[in-house]
Design a protein around this motif. Structure first.
Motif, PDB file in Angstrom:
ATOM      1  N   MET A   1      -5.694   5.807 -18.797  1.00 49.27           N
ATOM      2  CA  MET A   1      -6.173   5.147 -17.586  1.00 49.27           C
ATOM      3  C   MET A   1      -5.506   3.789 -17.443  1.00 49.27           C
ATOM      4  N   LYS A   2      -5.301   3.398 -16.210  1.00 49.90           N
ATOM      5  CA  LYS A   2      -4.696   2.088 -15.932  1.00 49.90           C
ATOM      6  C   LYS A   2      -5.560   1.349 -14.912  1.00 49.90           C
ATOM      7  N   MET A   3      -5.502   0.026 -14.989  1.00 51.90           N
ATOM      8  CA  MET A   3      -6.094  -0.750 -13.911  1.00 51.90           C
ATOM      9  C   MET A   3      -4.968  -1.286 -13.035  1.00 51.90           C
ATOM     10  N   VAL A   4      -5.041  -0.921 -11.760  1.00 58.81           N
ATOM     11  CA  VAL A   4      -4.091  -1.449 -10.788  1.00 58.81           C
ATOM     12  C   VAL A   4      -4.769  -2.644 -10.130  1.00 58.81           C
ATOM     13  N   CYS A   5      -4.166  -3.805 -10.293  1.00 59.13           N
ATOM     14  CA  CYS A   5      -4.740  -5.039  -9.762  1.00 59.13           C
ATOM     15  C   CYS A   5      -3.762  -5.562  -8.707  1.00 59.13           C
ATOM     16  N   ALA A   6      -4.179  -5.487  -7.455  1.00 61.98           N
ATOM     17  CA  ALA A   6      -3.284  -5.877  -6.359  1.00 61.98           C
ATOM     18  C   ALA A   6      -3.853  -7.108  -5.667  1.00 61.98           C
ATOM     19  N   VAL A   7      -2.993  -8.106  -5.453  1.00 64.00           N
ATOM     20  CA  VAL A   7      -3.390  -9.298  -4.694  1.00 64.00           C
ATOM     21  C   VAL A   7      -2.610  -9.250  -3.385  1.00 64.00           C
ATOM     22  N   ILE A   8      -3.328  -9.061  -2.276  1.00 68.65           N
ATOM     23  CA  ILE A   8      -2.653  -8.819  -0.998  1.00 68.65           C
ATOM     24  C   ILE A   8      -3.153  -9.768   0.091  1.00 68.65           C
ATOM     25  N   ARG A   9      -2.520  -9.685   1.250  1.00 71.83           N
ATOM     26  CA  ARG A   9      -2.965 -10.478   2.405  1.00 71.83           C
ATOM     27  C   ARG A   9      -4.326  -9.966   2.889  1.00 71.83           C
ATOM     28  N   PRO A  10      -5.271 -10.882   3.160  1.00 69.85           N
ATOM     29  CA  PRO A  10      -6.596 -10.444   3.635  1.00 69.85           C
ATOM     30  C   PRO A  10      -6.500  -9.584   4.891  1.00 69.85           C
ATOM     31  N   GLU A  11      -5.580  -9.908   5.791  1.00 70.25           N
ATOM     32  CA  GLU A  11      -5.498  -9.159   7.058  1.00 70.25           C
ATOM     33  C   GLU A  11      -4.921  -7.760   6.868  1.00 70.25           C
ATOM     34  N   MET A  12      -4.360  -7.467   5.694  1.00 68.78           N
ATOM     35  CA  MET A  12      -3.839  -6.128   5.440  1.00 68.78           C
ATOM     36  C   MET A  12      -4.840  -5.272   4.670  1.00 68.78           C
ATOM     37  N   PHE A  13      -5.934  -5.884   4.224  1.00 70.96           N
ATOM     38  CA  PHE A  13      -6.872  -5.151   3.368  1.00 70.96           C
ATOM     39  C   PHE A  13      -7.451  -3.908   4.047  1.00 70.96           C
ATOM     40  N   GLY A  14      -7.813  -4.040   5.330  1.00 68.04           N
ATOM     41  CA  GLY A  14      -8.432  -2.920   6.036  1.00 68.04           C
ATOM     42  C   GLY A  14      -7.558  -1.684   6.037  1.00 68.04           C
ATOM     43  N   SER A  15      -6.286  -1.857   6.341  1.00 65.41           N
ATOM     44  CA  SER A  15      -5.415  -0.683   6.401  1.00 65.41           C
ATOM     45  C   SER A  15      -5.079  -0.164   5.007  1.00 65.41           C
ATOM     46  N   VAL A  16      -4.992  -1.045   4.020  1.00 62.71           N
ATOM     47  CA  VAL A  16      -4.762  -0.592   2.642  1.00 62.71           C
ATOM     48  C   VAL A  16      -5.950   0.242   2.170  1.00 62.71           C
ATOM     49  N   LYS A  17      -7.163  -0.251   2.423  1.00 67.55           N
ATOM     50  CA  LYS A  17      -8.377   0.467   2.000  1.00 67.55           C
ATOM     51  C   LYS A  17      -8.468   1.821   2.699  1.00 67.55           C
ATOM     52  N   ALA A  18      -8.195   1.848   4.001  1.00 68.16           N
ATOM     53  CA  ALA A  18      -8.264   3.107   4.746  1.00 68.16           C
ATOM     54  C   ALA A  18      -7.258   4.115   4.204  1.00 68.16           C
ATOM     55  N   ALA A  19      -6.066   3.651   3.872  1.00 65.61           N
ATOM     56  CA  ALA A  19      -5.032   4.561   3.369  1.00 65.61           C
ATOM     57  C   ALA A  19      -5.384   5.069   1.976  1.00 65.61           C
ATOM     58  N   LEU A  20      -5.969   4.209   1.139  1.00 62.91           N
ATOM     59  CA  LEU A  20      -6.401   4.648  -0.195  1.00 62.91           C
ATOM     60  C   LEU A  20      -7.477   5.723  -0.057  1.00 62.91           C
ATOM     61  N   GLU A  21      -8.419   5.459   0.842  1.00 60.22           N
ATOM     62  CA  GLU A  21      -9.505   6.384   1.092  1.00 60.22           C
ATOM     63  C   GLU A  21      -8.978   7.735   1.581  1.00 60.22           C
ATOM     64  N   ALA A  22      -8.023   7.690   2.490  1.00 55.62           N
ATOM     65  CA  ALA A  22      -7.443   8.917   3.039  1.00 55.62           C
ATOM     66  C   ALA A  22      -6.794   9.758   1.941  1.00 55.62           C
ATOM     67  N   ASP A  23      -6.399   9.089   0.838  1.00 51.78           N
ATOM     68  CA  ASP A  23      -5.774   9.817  -0.263  1.00 51.78           C
ATOM     69  C   ASP A  23      -6.740  10.051  -1.418  1.00 51.78           C
ATOM     70  N   GLY A  24      -8.030   9.820  -1.180  1.00 48.61           N
ATOM     71  CA  GLY A  24      -9.035  10.162  -2.178  1.00 48.61           C
ATOM     72  C   GLY A  24      -9.285   9.099  -3.235  1.00 48.61           C
ATOM     73  N   VAL A  25      -8.805   7.871  -2.995  1.00 51.06           N
ATOM     74  CA  VAL A  25      -9.053   6.785  -3.958  1.00 51.06           C
ATOM     75  C   VAL A  25     -10.197   5.932  -3.425  1.00 51.06           C
ATOM     76  N   TYR A  26     -11.342   6.012  -4.095  1.00 49.11           N
ATOM     77  CA  TYR A  26     -12.546   5.348  -3.578  1.00 49.11           C
ATOM     78  C   TYR A  26     -13.001   4.158  -4.421  1.00 49.11           C
ATOM     79  N   GLY A  27     -12.973   4.308  -5.739  1.00 47.68           N
ATOM     80  CA  GLY A  27     -13.538   3.281  -6.607  1.00 47.68           C
ATOM     81  C   GLY A  27     -12.689   2.019  -6.612  1.00 47.68           C
ATOM     82  N   MET A  28     -13.301   0.902  -6.310  1.00 49.97           N
ATOM     83  CA  MET A  28     -12.543  -0.353  -6.335  1.00 49.97           C
ATOM     84  C   MET A  28     -13.486  -1.542  -6.439  1.00 49.97           C
ATOM     85  N   THR A  29     -12.968  -2.635  -6.980  1.00 48.75           N
ATOM     86  CA  THR A  29     -13.660  -3.917  -6.953  1.00 48.75           C
ATOM     87  C   THR A  29     -12.819  -4.853  -6.113  1.00 48.75           C
ATOM     88  N   VAL A  30     -13.441  -5.502  -5.145  1.00 50.13           N
ATOM     89  CA  VAL A  30     -12.694  -6.336  -4.205  1.00 50.13           C
ATOM     90  C   VAL A  30     -13.225  -7.765  -4.268  1.00 50.13           C
TER      91      VAL A  30
END
Ligand SMILES: Nc1ncnc2c1ncn2[C@@H]1O[C@H](COP(=O)(O)OP(=O)(O)OP(=O)(O)O)[C@@H](O)[C@H]1O
Ligand SMILES: [Mg+2]
Length: 112
Positions: A1-30
């Motif tokens: 198992m790995k932890m992917v830790c991404a630091v991104i632009r706040p205004e891009m978070f919505g589309s990143v989260k939606a795309a992760l969700e669309a690919d079945g990635v749900y668990g996250m700490t934000v």
């Protein structure tokens, strides 16, 4: 198992989260964070004066994923978090030793 830790632009978070969700990635700490990268912040011009802003608001996403999913998750974050300008963020990958769910007594299996 790995932890992917991404630091991104706040205004891009919505589309990143939606795309992760669309690919079945749900668990996250934000977390809303402040940070800086290679440019050591930004220089803002205000009323003719240059004001250095050393720390810029970012969103940090932490996701524990199976080794097999790491490349996919990184690809989704890059494709959906990118503007092409400095400050798009960084992705760190850390090894995860073990995972426990509080609700149950067992240690999680490798691919859980
Ligand atoms: N070496 C580092 N260690 C920890 N966090 C970092 C590091 N570099 C960047 N970060 C985090 O990533 C955020 C975004 O960084 P940023 O996108 O500016 O990286 P960069 O390396 O300067 O790339 P770019 O040239 O595209 O701006 C920072 O605000 C900070 O929170
Ligand atoms: Mg930068």
């Amino acid at each position: 198992m790995k932890m992917v830790c991404a630091v991104i632009r706040p205004e891009m978070f919505g589309s990143v989260k939606a795309a992760l969700e669309a690919d079945g990635v749900y668990g996250m700490t934000v977390t809303e964070v402040m940070g800086r990268g290679a440019q050591r912040g930004i220089a803002l011009k205000f009323r003719g004066k240059v004001m250095p802003v050393e720390l810029i608001p970012k969103v940090k996403i932490e996701m524990v994923v199976s080794d097999a999913d790491v490349e996919k998750v990184i690809g989704i974050i890059r494709a959906n978090g990118r503007t092409g300008k400095p400050g798009d963020g960084r992705i760190f990958v850390l090894s995860v030793e073990s995972i426990y769910r509080v609700r149950t007594d067992q240690e999680e299996a490798e691919e859980a």
